[in-house]
Write an enzyme that holds these catalytic residues in place. Structure first.
Site, PDB file in Angstrom:
ATOM      1  N   CYS A 184       3.238  -4.927   6.748  1.00 31.20           N
ATOM      2  CA  CYS A 184       2.848  -4.568   5.385  1.00 31.20           C
ATOM      3  C   CYS A 184       4.013  -3.939   4.625  1.00 31.20           C
ATOM      4  O   CYS A 184       5.052  -3.627   5.187  1.00 31.20           O
ATOM      5  CB  CYS A 184       1.661  -3.601   5.411  1.00 31.20           C
ATOM      6  SG  CYS A 184       0.101  -4.389   5.876  1.00 31.20           S
ATOM      7  N   HIS A 186       0.830  -1.214   0.000  1.00 31.67           N
ATOM      8  CA  HIS A 186       0.000   0.000   0.000  1.00 31.67           C
ATOM      9  C   HIS A 186       0.861   1.258   0.000  1.00 31.67           C
ATOM     10  O   HIS A 186       2.093   1.205   0.106  1.00 31.67           O
ATOM     11  CB  HIS A 186      -0.953  -0.005   1.202  1.00 31.67           C
ATOM     12  CG  HIS A 186      -0.265  -0.036   2.543  1.00 31.67           C
ATOM     13  ND1 HIS A 186       0.288   1.081   3.117  1.00 31.67           N
ATOM     14  CD2 HIS A 186      -0.077  -1.049   3.428  1.00 31.67           C
ATOM     15  CE1 HIS A 186       0.799   0.764   4.298  1.00 31.67           C
ATOM     16  NE2 HIS A 186       0.603  -0.528   4.513  1.00 31.67           N
TER      17      HIS A 186
END
Length: 284
Positions: free
Chosen positions: A194, A178
């Site tokens: 992440c 992301h």
């Protein structure tokens, strides 16, 4: 102001890729203007904090000095994986590669990333992109709620959302690729597992990558290849405990490739000590 800022930033280049092509890009130099920091220069040239610091260990990251020459390490040895397709991530160098076809030709583009901090390591393995999300809401993980109880359970899209403008969910559903509202975390171990991209990079990757794409995540602090009958090594400083000593791994890799008698011990030792993250010729 936002448009002017983004337009001043470099977008990742696309490199042709053919079987046997193992090194992409070229190292550049840049002369510092005014009060530029290495962090700003890194972002301009699509590099992470780790890469610019490794390549320029003698410069102050924040006040390197006007007129100083900066080495821009925009050359990489491709990670050693079974197949160059889809997304390949090397945690040691904090870099993402995407292999695809453009106008009938095989190409690769690459982006700097931020990864999981100690205790929240980004997992290695083979995964798949299962969902693409524009303007994602952030469902705050329980672990972060305990650390920061003032956060809401769901943070809507917007400038304070740590997922940025786009997200790719992997088949290990808790892991996303992301954007970020903290671009200085790119090139650092700063997330809860992440994979973060610069705000200007994630829309481009999002557009390129289709659902179902493969994602291979490896940890390779040392990469060794032959190019034009010369032996090249790229050594990245990986601060995980198991990768502190690279010597045995390097000897094993050189032995597997029958290259032990083709390298200069002095050049090899220098590359291992410096860990500059740049392909180095270590041939005899």
């Amino acid at each position: 102001l936002f448009i002017l800022t983004i337009s001043s930033l470099s977008f990742s280049e696309i490199y042709p890729y053919r079987d046997g092509e193992t090194v992409i890009g070229n190292v550049q130099t840049y002369t510092i203007k005014g009060h530029e920091s290495l962090i700003e220069i890194a972002r301009t040239f699509e590099l992470g904090y780790n890469e610019i610091i490794q390549a320029n260990p003698d410069l102050d990251p924040f006040i390197p000095g006007e007129g100083m020459s900066v080495e821009i390490p925009t050359s990489w040895i491709l990670p050693d994986v079974k197949s160059y397709k889809g997304i390949v991530i090397n945690l040691s160098e904090m870099r993402l590669y995407y292999f695809f076809t453009k106008r009938g030709s095989r190409v690769v583009t690459t982006f700097p990333i931020g990864i999981g901090t100690e205790g929240y390591d980004t997992p290695e393995g083979d995964f798949t992109v299962i969902e693409k999300i524009e303007n994602p809401s952030w469902y705050v993980p329980e672990s972060i709620q305990k650390e920061k109880p003032y956060l809401p359970k769901v943070l809507p899209p917007g400038p304070d959302n740590p997922l940025g403008s786009h997200a790719l969910r992997l088949s290990l559903r808790t892991i996303l690729i992301h954007g970020t509202n903290k671009p200085w975390g790119v090139g650092r171990r700063a997330s809860h597992g992440c994979i973060r991209l610069y705000p200007e990079d994630i829309p481009r990757l999002f557009e390129l990558v289709p659902n179902g794409s493969s994602v291979t995540i490896v940890r390779q602090p040392v990469k060794i290849v032959i190019k034009d009958n010369r032996v090249f090594i790229e050594v990245n400083g990986d601060d995980t405990e198991e990768n502190q000593n690279y010597f045995n791994e390097v000897i094993r890799k050189l032995g597997e490739k029958n290259l032990l008698h083709s390298v200069s011990t002095e050049k090899l030792y220098k590359a291992l000590v410096e860990k500059r993250g740049i392909p180095q010729d270590i041939s005899n």
